[in-house]
Design an enzyme around this catalytic site. Sequence first.
Site, PDB file in Angstrom:
ATOM      1  N   ARG B  45       0.855  -1.184   0.000  1.00 30.34           N
ATOM      2  CA  ARG B  45       0.000   0.000   0.000  1.00 30.34           C
ATOM      3  C   ARG B  45       0.890   1.233   0.000  1.00 30.34           C
ATOM      4  O   ARG B  45       2.117   1.123   0.143  1.00 30.34           O
ATOM      5  CB  ARG B  45      -1.014   0.019   1.143  1.00 30.34           C
ATOM      6  CG  ARG B  45      -0.665  -0.664   2.410  1.00 30.34           C
ATOM      7  CD  ARG B  45       0.536  -0.127   3.104  1.00 30.34           C
ATOM      8  NE  ARG B  45       0.419   1.310   3.336  1.00 30.34           N
ATOM      9  CZ  ARG B  45       1.406   2.117   3.606  1.00 30.34           C
ATOM     10  NH1 ARG B  45       2.641   1.655   3.678  1.00 30.34           N
ATOM     11  NH2 ARG B  45       1.240   3.406   3.806  1.00 30.34           N
ATOM     12  N   GLY B  46       0.267   2.399  -0.140  1.00 29.22           N
ATOM     13  CA  GLY B  46       1.035   3.631  -0.275  1.00 29.22           C
ATOM     14  C   GLY B  46       1.088   3.962  -1.751  1.00 29.22           C
ATOM     15  O   GLY B  46       1.495   3.117  -2.565  1.00 29.22           O
ATOM     16  N   ALA B  47       0.679   5.175  -2.107  1.00 31.65           N
ATOM     17  CA  ALA B  47       0.501   5.511  -3.521  1.00 31.65           C
ATOM     18  C   ALA B  47       1.732   5.229  -4.382  1.00 31.65           C
ATOM     19  O   ALA B  47       1.628   4.527  -5.399  1.00 31.65           O
ATOM     20  CB  ALA B  47       0.042   6.962  -3.644  1.00 31.65           C
ATOM     21  N   ARG B  88      -7.269  -0.380  -7.112  1.00 29.63           N
ATOM     22  CA  ARG B  88      -7.736   0.566  -6.081  1.00 29.63           C
ATOM     23  C   ARG B  88      -7.982   1.898  -6.779  1.00 29.63           C
ATOM     24  O   ARG B  88      -7.231   2.301  -7.655  1.00 29.63           O
ATOM     25  CB  ARG B  88      -6.708   0.725  -4.937  1.00 29.63           C
ATOM     26  CG  ARG B  88      -6.604  -0.566  -4.106  1.00 29.63           C
ATOM     27  CD  ARG B  88      -5.807  -0.338  -2.829  1.00 29.63           C
ATOM     28  NE  ARG B  88      -6.556   0.407  -1.835  1.00 29.63           N
ATOM     29  CZ  ARG B  88      -6.017   0.871  -0.703  1.00 29.63           C
ATOM     30  NH1 ARG B  88      -4.742   0.686  -0.441  1.00 29.63           N
ATOM     31  NH2 ARG B  88      -6.758   1.546   0.167  1.00 29.63           N
ATOM     32  N   GLN B 195      -1.380   1.726  10.205  1.00 26.87           N
ATOM     33  CA  GLN B 195      -0.108   1.900   9.490  1.00 26.87           C
ATOM     34  C   GLN B 195       0.876   2.748  10.289  1.00 26.87           C
ATOM     35  O   GLN B 195       2.089   2.577  10.176  1.00 26.87           O
ATOM     36  CB  GLN B 195      -0.343   2.568   8.123  1.00 26.87           C
ATOM     37  CG  GLN B 195      -1.082   1.728   7.107  1.00 26.87           C
ATOM     38  CD  GLN B 195      -2.573   2.005   7.110  1.00 26.87           C
ATOM     39  OE1 GLN B 195      -3.141   2.416   8.116  1.00 26.87           O
ATOM     40  NE2 GLN B 195      -3.227   1.765   5.990  1.00 26.87           N
ATOM     41  N   ASP B 236      -2.269  10.572  -1.872  1.00 29.70           N
ATOM     42  CA  ASP B 236      -2.637   9.536  -2.846  1.00 29.70           C
ATOM     43  C   ASP B 236      -3.010  10.132  -4.194  1.00 29.70           C
ATOM     44  O   ASP B 236      -2.931   9.472  -5.220  1.00 29.70           O
ATOM     45  CB  ASP B 236      -3.780   8.677  -2.305  1.00 29.70           C
ATOM     46  CG  ASP B 236      -3.263   7.748  -1.224  1.00 29.70           C
ATOM     47  OD1 ASP B 236      -3.174   8.188  -0.065  1.00 29.70           O
ATOM     48  OD2 ASP B 236      -2.885   6.611  -1.556  1.00 29.70           O
ATOM     49  N   ASN B 246      -5.772  11.798   0.645  1.00 33.13           N
ATOM     50  CA  ASN B 246      -4.810  10.990   1.403  1.00 33.13           C
ATOM     51  C   ASN B 246      -5.583  10.133   2.392  1.00 33.13           C
ATOM     52  O   ASN B 246      -6.813  10.225   2.487  1.00 33.13           O
ATOM     53  CB  ASN B 246      -3.786  11.900   2.105  1.00 33.13           C
ATOM     54  CG  ASN B 246      -2.577  11.138   2.641  1.00 33.13           C
ATOM     55  OD1 ASN B 246      -2.028  10.281   1.954  1.00 33.13           O
ATOM     56  ND2 ASN B 246      -2.183  11.410   3.870  1.00 33.13           N
ATOM     57  N   LYS B 247      -4.883   9.292   3.110  1.00 29.27           N
ATOM     58  CA  LYS B 247      -5.471   8.362   4.085  1.00 29.27           C
ATOM     59  C   LYS B 247      -6.530   9.033   4.951  1.00 29.27           C
ATOM     60  O   LYS B 247      -6.354  10.167   5.391  1.00 29.27           O
ATOM     61  CB  LYS B 247      -4.337   7.824   4.964  1.00 29.27           C
ATOM     62  CG  LYS B 247      -4.731   6.851   6.051  1.00 29.27           C
ATOM     63  CD  LYS B 247      -5.574   5.696   5.582  1.00 29.27           C
ATOM     64  CE  LYS B 247      -4.952   4.906   4.475  1.00 29.27           C
ATOM     65  NZ  LYS B 247      -5.923   3.995   3.807  1.00 29.27           N
TER      66      LYS B 247
END
Lengths: 350, 350
Positions: B45-47, B88, B195, B236, B246-247
Amino acid sequence: MIPTIEWHGQQIRMIDQRKLPSKIEWHICKGYKDVIKAIEKMVIRGAPAIGVAAAMGMAIGARAIHAKTTAAFIARFKEIGEEMVHARPTAVNLRWAVERMRGLAEGMADHPLDEIKAFLRQESEKILAEDIENNRKMGMHGQGLIPKGATVLTHCNAGSLATGGYGTALGVIRAAHEKGKKIQVIADETRPWLQGLRLTAFELMEDGIPVSVIADNAAGYLMRQKKVDLVITGADRIAANGDVANKIGTYQVAVLAKTHNIPFYVAAPLSTIDSTIKNGDMIPVEQRGPEEIYRFGKLQIGPSGVMALNPAFDITPAKYVSAIITEKGVIRPPFKKGIENLLDDRDLSG
Amino acid sequence: MIPTIEWHGQQIRMIDQRKLPSKIEWHICKGYKDVIKAIEKMVIRGAPAIGVAAAMGMAIGARAIHAKTTAAFIARFKEIGEEMVHARPTAVNLRWAVERMRGLAEGMADHPLDEIKAFLRQESEKILAEDIENNRKMGMHGQGLIPKGATVLTHCNAGSLATGGYGTALGVIRAAHEKGKKIQVIADETRPWLQGLRLTAFELMEDGIPVSVIADNAAGYLMRQKKVDLVITGADRIAANGDVANKIGTYQVAVLAKTHNIPFYVAAPLSTIDSTIKNGDMIPVEQRGPEEIYRFGKLQIGPSGVMALNPAFDITPAKYVSAIITEKGVIRPPFKKGIENLLDDRDLSG
């Protein structure tokens, strides 16, 4: 609804809230030290429930005192009160209950010891009954603030389990539901103890009130999406100026509500108001252990040796609070004057 | 630091981020469908890391295509790209990587298939190397924004594990640390996937950078206590006007930062900017399953049948962002102009 706490013969029993909702288990207290431990370890939590537990704990402590004179009894009873008060620092209901019990004992100094002890137990039962009654009154006063069809966000658990029964914030929600207002609730899960997920959702589902749980970090998103009409929380202590101590995260919910022009209400009995304290910055905020953050039950979820900050409460300045709902009615800003008026009234009627 | 993702012979292997920090375990992908699944299930995960994974996944997908003509190959390669893009929806780096790989294949249409396939694999390696290089540049540009001795709050994980290596937000933090600035970090634990607790704290501890984890709901309290000097997060997707996806939870951290006059910085490579999108309201926000909220691993922690809302991202309007840190330099408001200038530059130099 299961009772939060009750006398069971000569013992006190309380639902172990650490185990809900997967296990409904009684936790038994045989002496006042058991009650202190149960409060410290969060077997029971929620400011009004802690107040009730402290009163019962004082009564059970009184019963075990072997004293030759009433003066010796009262001296020892005060010591027990001192210990009890220190179980947790933020919720003022603890001190309020201890002082009420001590006042009763002192006022009965010329009675036989057995009679004092019996009255203390009765007083603890009265505090429990009054707490439930106060919550119903708060519900009645507060439900008028909830529009039909509203979505209400709440933080932590200010429900039946946080009180003698019915709840403060959830009491208001219950009263609106009972009025047929077809409301729904968004419950912040409320890390690290997850009272929102484990207790609030559980209570509301039992009552058939629609509830959705969210991670604490999603409240702002939902407010921006216009999915929240108002916020109601409980309180652990309210200063004379209306600043509110409550479960960690309450402050940021209040800031977000203000940013999105959403009303932010606090529901609490007058016993939560600490008029000896001028403002919220003087309220002690309990800092709990880091393991509550990096462990889940017995499972370590964070890296070994990780540091964590774990304040259990925060202070919401009065300017973020739209109204305070009490058993005597709704207080609007400026709170200082409104609180003074209600407390005067309390002194007269009490 | 363990690598986030790498080629391992003819396979791709990535650290299974769902199991960190308690287990360091490789997750093997033998075909592009494995990569799609790994992205969907949050193994990676993580853009920026998702972008690298997509590029590698395209290369591994290309290798397995049996086509008689280059045209047939490219048609199938585009189909794989379409599938990949939908793994995603929020992080735009996924689409960016897929388009870069597709562009390369189309540009080589007159080459033999084996050569195209080999170049695609090389390109995926180049994307990985560039990502790390870009993070180092972001660190160099961004560290100037961090004063000596500062306490930096970050949300989620925008570290080595969210990227090819070094990190975006954590890259800036690493660069400041490497400059000897004696900074410390407060990491939001970042529910529901934690995370911050599992990945950010883990990474920073490995690097000897002091870090304390907090529940997401404690950020406001600490800001009010003046314990936070600045905030840095990753992104993101960034719209043309500077709005940042973002998250989940980033938005409310940004609102709180603004309320407390604390700078809020976003660190992201130019590949995170989606100049086809005018503002953040047009960015799709992934809604994930409720079980991520009410289960912990296999353990159910909420009441049976509880409902939960689980948006995985949120949008922070540009007005809350103090600056965007990219590999080409720091963009200050107004972002629209600044982004246009940097992207023009990107087109010329790329």
